[in-house]
Design a protein around this motif. Sequence first.
Motif, short mmCIF file in Angstrom:
data_model
loop_
_atom_site.label_atom_id
_atom_site.label_comp_id
_atom_site.label_asym_id
_atom_site.label_seq_id
_atom_site.Cartn_x
_atom_site.Cartn_y
_atom_site.Cartn_z
N MET A 41 0.88 -1.16 0.00
CA MET A 41 0.00 0.00 0.00
C MET A 41 0.92 1.21 0.00
SD MET A 41 -2.97 1.22 2.67
CE MET A 41 -3.73 2.84 2.53
N ILE A 42 0.89 1.97 -1.08
CA ILE A 42 1.77 3.12 -1.25
C ILE A 42 0.97 4.37 -0.94
CG2 ILE A 42 3.24 4.37 -2.87
CD1 ILE A 42 3.41 1.74 -4.49
N ILE A 43 1.44 5.15 0.01
CA ILE A 43 0.75 6.37 0.42
C ILE A 43 1.58 7.57 -0.01
CG2 ILE A 43 -0.27 7.64 2.34
CD1 ILE A 43 -0.43 5.05 3.89
N ASP B 181 -1.50 9.94 11.17
CA ASP B 181 -2.59 9.07 11.65
C ASP B 181 -3.03 8.11 10.55
OD1 ASP B 181 -2.49 10.37 14.07
OD2 ASP B 181 -4.15 11.74 13.61
N ALA B 182 -3.14 8.61 9.32
CA ALA B 182 -3.54 7.73 8.21
C ALA B 182 -2.48 6.67 7.96
CB ALA B 182 -3.77 8.56 6.95
N VAL B 183 -1.21 7.04 8.05
CA VAL B 183 -0.12 6.07 7.86
C VAL B 183 -0.15 5.01 8.96
CG1 VAL B 183 2.38 5.78 7.75
CG2 VAL B 183 1.29 7.74 6.61
N THR C 68 3.66 -4.53 2.40
CA THR C 68 4.50 -3.41 2.83
C THR C 68 3.72 -2.10 2.71
OG1 THR C 68 6.44 -4.56 1.97
CG2 THR C 68 6.71 -2.25 2.50
N VAL C 69 3.84 -1.27 3.72
CA VAL C 69 3.28 0.09 3.65
C VAL C 69 4.42 1.03 3.31
CG1 VAL C 69 2.11 1.93 4.91
CG2 VAL C 69 1.45 -0.45 5.30
N VAL C 70 4.25 1.77 2.22
CA VAL C 70 5.31 2.65 1.71
C VAL C 70 4.77 4.08 1.69
CG1 VAL C 70 6.90 3.15 -0.18
CG2 VAL C 70 6.17 0.79 0.26
N THR C 71 5.49 5.00 2.30
CA THR C 71 5.15 6.42 2.17
C THR C 71 6.10 7.05 1.16
OG1 THR C 71 6.60 7.10 4.00
CG2 THR C 71 4.33 6.53 4.55
N VAL C 72 5.55 7.84 0.28
CA VAL C 72 6.35 8.47 -0.77
C VAL C 72 6.18 9.99 -0.66
CG1 VAL C 72 6.77 8.69 -3.25
CG2 VAL C 72 6.07 6.48 -2.28
N ALA C 73 7.28 10.67 -0.33
CA ALA C 73 7.29 12.13 -0.25
C ALA C 73 7.74 12.70 -1.59
CB ALA C 73 8.18 12.59 0.89
N THR D 24 5.80 -3.07 8.74
CA THR D 24 6.92 -2.15 8.57
C THR D 24 6.56 -1.07 7.56
OG1 THR D 24 8.49 -3.92 9.04
CG2 THR D 24 9.34 -1.99 7.91
N VAL D 25 6.93 0.15 7.86
CA VAL D 25 6.66 1.27 6.97
C VAL D 25 7.97 1.74 6.37
CG1 VAL D 25 5.72 3.60 6.78
CG2 VAL D 25 4.66 1.97 8.35
N ARG D 26 8.03 1.77 5.02
CA ARG D 26 9.22 2.26 4.32
C ARG D 26 8.97 3.70 3.91
NH1 ARG D 26 12.68 -1.33 1.84
NH2 ARG D 26 13.88 0.60 1.48
N ALA D 27 9.87 4.58 4.31
CA ALA D 27 9.77 5.99 3.95
C ALA D 27 10.68 6.26 2.77
CB ALA D 27 10.14 6.88 5.14
N LEU D 28 10.10 6.60 1.63
CA LEU D 28 10.85 6.86 0.41
C LEU D 28 10.45 8.21 -0.16
CD1 LEU D 28 10.52 3.33 -1.26
CD2 LEU D 28 12.40 4.17 0.18
N ALA D 29 11.18 8.62 -1.17
CA ALA D 29 10.89 9.89 -1.84
C ALA D 29 10.91 9.68 -3.35
CB ALA D 29 11.91 10.95 -1.44
#
Length: 232
Positions: free
Chosen positions: A129-131, A140-142, A154-159, A175-180
């Motif tokens: 799930m890519i956010i 909160d959503a993450v 995998t939960v991925v946040t993309v800035a 696990t949350v992966r923080a990427l850009a």
Amino acid sequence: MGKPDADGPGLPGLPPEWGRVIVPDDASALAAEAEQLRRELRDVVRPARPAGRGRSPFALPLLVLLVAVLTTVAGLVAVTWPRSGRPEAEPTHTPYAPPAGASGRPLPALDLVDAEQSPVPLRGLVPAMIILVDGCACPDAVASAAALAPTGVTVVTVAGARAVPLSPPPGGAATVRALADPAGGLRAFLRLPARPGVATALLVDRAGVLVRVVPEIRSADDYRPDLSRLAA
């Protein structure tokens, strides 16, 4: 206060040497000018009229000119007067809808970057799930997505410009992966611009196919059924 004609810099049918004609909002504003013009006409006509003779040869042309000017100005006032009360059009609000045809397409082969600016192949993280958090960090959503993600997803946040550091997820959460995505490849693929205060979610299965796009995460109910099926 007067205003120039709204349809252009000049008026058809008037001599160019008259210059730019200013149309007053109130026709009564011409009263002083009209009275001054009448006094000047009387001063011109009276000396030119010899005793015992008829009216001056200039009287008729000046009278015609006066009537033409007053008629033109009155017509302009009548034409432009309704424009001052014309209501402005209401702004049109475009709904924030998901892009047509995005679901069912394979995820593009993009390399994102982590906090150390190391490349991370996006397809290597599926199912995921890519956010997209370039418009809103939305912790909160993450956190809700991480708590609901089944094992193996995998939960991925993309800035946008750089990876945003995240707080450790609660115990038992995925696990949350923080990427850009500095190049904006995901946004270009979706044709979906970032909006302030809004996080967008992409649900991708293990085959790398985009199952669903959630343009605006409002609650976990927006994605819960699809998220639970990603691990299948």
